[in-house]
Design an enzyme around this catalytic site. Structure first.
Site, PDB file in Angstrom:
ATOM      1  N   SER A  42       0.799  -1.222   0.000  1.00  0.00           N
ATOM      2  CA  SER A  42       0.000   0.000   0.000  1.00  0.00           C
ATOM      3  C   SER A  42       0.835   1.277   0.000  1.00  0.00           C
ATOM      4  CB  SER A  42      -0.963  -0.008   1.185  1.00  0.00           C
ATOM      5  OG  SER A  42      -0.290  -0.307   2.377  1.00  0.00           O
ATOM      6  N   LYS A  55     -12.174   0.746  -2.195  1.00  0.00           N
ATOM      7  CA  LYS A  55     -11.122   1.438  -2.942  1.00  0.00           C
ATOM      8  C   LYS A  55     -11.534   1.521  -4.410  1.00  0.00           C
ATOM      9  CE  LYS A  55      -7.997   0.785   0.751  1.00  0.00           C
ATOM     10  NZ  LYS A  55      -7.379  -0.195   1.612  1.00  0.00           N
ATOM     11  N   HIS A  61      -5.374  -3.145  -3.152  1.00  0.00           N
ATOM     12  CA  HIS A  61      -4.995  -2.130  -4.139  1.00  0.00           C
ATOM     13  C   HIS A  61      -4.855  -2.679  -5.557  1.00  0.00           C
ATOM     14  CE1 HIS A  61      -4.431   0.702  -0.871  1.00  0.00           C
ATOM     15  NE2 HIS A  61      -3.879  -0.293  -0.214  1.00  0.00           N
TER      16      HIS A  61
HETATM   17  C1  LIG Z   1      -7.442  -0.380   3.111  1.00  0.00           C
HETATM   18  C2  LIG Z   1      -6.827  -1.689   3.366  1.00  0.00           C
HETATM   19  C3  LIG Z   1      -7.458  -2.629   4.175  1.00  0.00           C
HETATM   20  C4  LIG Z   1      -8.696  -2.306   4.978  1.00  0.00           C
HETATM   21  O1  LIG Z   1      -9.822  -2.280   4.193  1.00  0.00           O
HETATM   22  P1  LIG Z   1     -11.092  -1.428   4.668  1.00  0.00           P
HETATM   23  O2  LIG Z   1     -12.188  -1.891   3.811  1.00  0.00           O
HETATM   24  O3  LIG Z   1     -10.709   0.005   4.471  1.00  0.00           O
HETATM   25  O4  LIG Z   1     -11.316  -1.749   6.116  1.00  0.00           O
HETATM   26  C5  LIG Z   1      -6.912  -3.881   4.259  1.00  0.00           C
HETATM   27  N1  LIG Z   1      -5.754  -4.191   3.631  1.00  0.00           N
HETATM   28  C6  LIG Z   1      -5.084  -3.296   2.876  1.00  0.00           C
HETATM   29  C7  LIG Z   1      -3.822  -3.687   2.213  1.00  0.00           C
HETATM   30  C8  LIG Z   1      -5.593  -2.008   2.733  1.00  0.00           C
HETATM   31  O5  LIG Z   1      -4.939  -1.108   2.010  1.00  0.00           O
END
Ligand SMILES: *Cc1c(COP(=O)(O)O)cnc(C)c1O
Length: 399
Positions: free
Chosen positions: A182, A249, A210
């Site tokens: 990330s 996302k 991502h």
């Molecule tokens: C954003 C993220 C999460 C968490 O997901 P949410 O739906 O925001 O709780 C988990 N793993 C990674 C790698 C992330 O970037």
């Protein structure tokens, strides 16, 4: 005796004195998903994870409105009571088909998916093998599981194999890794990792927060990116693979899912505590996500747009004095190094109406404070040009 009202006030003052107290800003997204109003002023955001620009997509908004009118706005209970609906069931089927795995389970958040799934799969007597740059919620899930934890150097296959050899005595082994990291936007080498897991009889769980929607054919994510040429069909992926992706996302909405073979998913229904001790996500969210899946698949131009913006940004960044490793994702780090300098560049961008978060240790390794630029298909070329111009000005020593 200390005054109870002062306990946390003192803790907050300590954060303040170390310069690490965070502040939220109430920001309003404008119609195109990358322009925000923050405290009354306008910003172009390079901070959101809405990589395809779907959070403001008319088809998703229509689906949400229609579903709210038809189904109401709340799930009313946890999924094992009466919070599971035909909308959730249809979404799970579509998600499984989309990523080419037999079955999926939908969670109300990615954090909940990881923190619930990992302890359901491993426990005391088992071993977890984790990449050093994994997301915090994989780490939290690992801690909750009470399995022995081994951390291997980022993307280091030799170190991963050593950890697999060292944990031979464990009852069950689970390797966990972000598929797209990330803070760097780089990829985990999934085919080699899977081969190692096969050789050492371990399970592999990947977090594609991502990659889903961005990578692979039709936005099917990291499995498609790496395995499409090797027969990514339902039933063709190895049974030891557990795939997780988030839907807040690139999918633009909320929640997450885990996909795997049937018994693994049925086990999560029985044992993932964050799944059945929490109220289900509203059915209207599930319906909105079904619309998002259709858009991800049919509007391939959004991924092409993202690729063009990435090229434009990468070419411009190459002329600056900072290290900006190219990626094939929507995440572009610009490594500034010094914490204070990174904060100053972020502030300089802000005065120019550009919103780019600076990320400091301990989120990233010491000495690698950086800007984390995220692109969205909703950005215009001129947004990227404005960012490059501003970074050019801020990179000059006089600044
Ligand atoms: C954003 C993220 C999460 C968490 O997901 P949410 O739906 O925001 O709780 C988990 N793993 C990674 C790698 C992330 O970037």
């Amino acid at each position: 005796m200390p005054d109870p009202s002062q306990v946390f006030a003192a803790a907050l003052a300590e954060l303040e004195s170390r310069g690490i107290r965070r502040r939220r800003r109430a920001s309003t997204q404008q119609r195109d998903a990358v322009r925000y109003a923050v405290d009354g002023s306008r910003r172009i955001s390079f901070a959101s994870n809405d990589y395809l620009g779907l959070a403001q997509h008319p088809a998703l908004i229509d689906a949400a409105r229609e579903a709210a009118q038809r189904l109401g706005v709340g799930a009313t209970a946890s999924p094992l009571i009466c919070g599971h609906s035909p909308s959730h069931a249809a979404l799970e089927d579509e998600l499984a088909r989309f990523v080419g795995l037999p079955r999926a389970i939908y969670f109300y958040a990615g954090y909940a998916a990881n923190v619930g799934t990992i302890p359901a799969l491993v426990e005391r007597g088992d071993a977890l093998i984790s990449d050093a740059l994994n997301h915090a919620c994989l780490i939290d899930g690992a801690r909750l599981s009470r399995a022995e934890l081994k951390v291997y150097a980022h993307n280091d296959l030799a170190a991963l194999e050593r950890a697999l050899v060292e944990t031979r005595g464990a009852r069950r082994r689970l390797v966990i890794a972000d598929a797209v990291f990330s803070m760097d936007g780089d990829l985990a080498p999934l085919p080699e990792m899977l081969a190692l897991c096969e050789r050492h009889d371990a399970w592999l769980m990947i977090d594609d927060a991502h990659g889903f929607g961005v990578l692979g054919e039709g936005g099917r994510g990291s499995l498609s990116h790496w395995f499409a040429g090797r027969g990514l069909r339902e039933g063709a992926m190895p049974d030891r693979l557990i795939y997780m992706a988030t839907l807040g996302k690139a999918a633009g909405v909320a929640g997450a899912f885990v996909a795997a073979v049937e018994p693994v998913i049925e086990w999560l229904v029985q044992r993932a505590r964050t799944y059945f001790f929490a109220t289900g996500a509203p059915p209207m969210v599930a319906e909105t996500l079904r619309a998002a899946l259709r858009v991800i698949e049919s509007e391939g131009w959004r991924r092409e747009r993202l690729a063009a913006l990435r090229e434009r940004l990468g070419a411009g960044l190459a002329a600056l004095p900072w290290d900006a490793p190219r990626t094939c994702t929507a995440i572009q780090p610009v490594v500034i190094g010094d914490n204070a300098r990174a904060m100053a560049v972020m502030a300089g961008l802000e005065t120019r109406g550009l919103w780019v978060p600076a990320i400091r240790p301990p989120t990233v390794p010491e000495g690698t404070a950086r800007l984390r630029i995220t692109l969205s298909a909703a950005h215009a070329d001129r947004d990227v040009d404005a960012l490059l111009t501003a970074l050019g000005e801020l990179s000059r020593p006089a600044q």
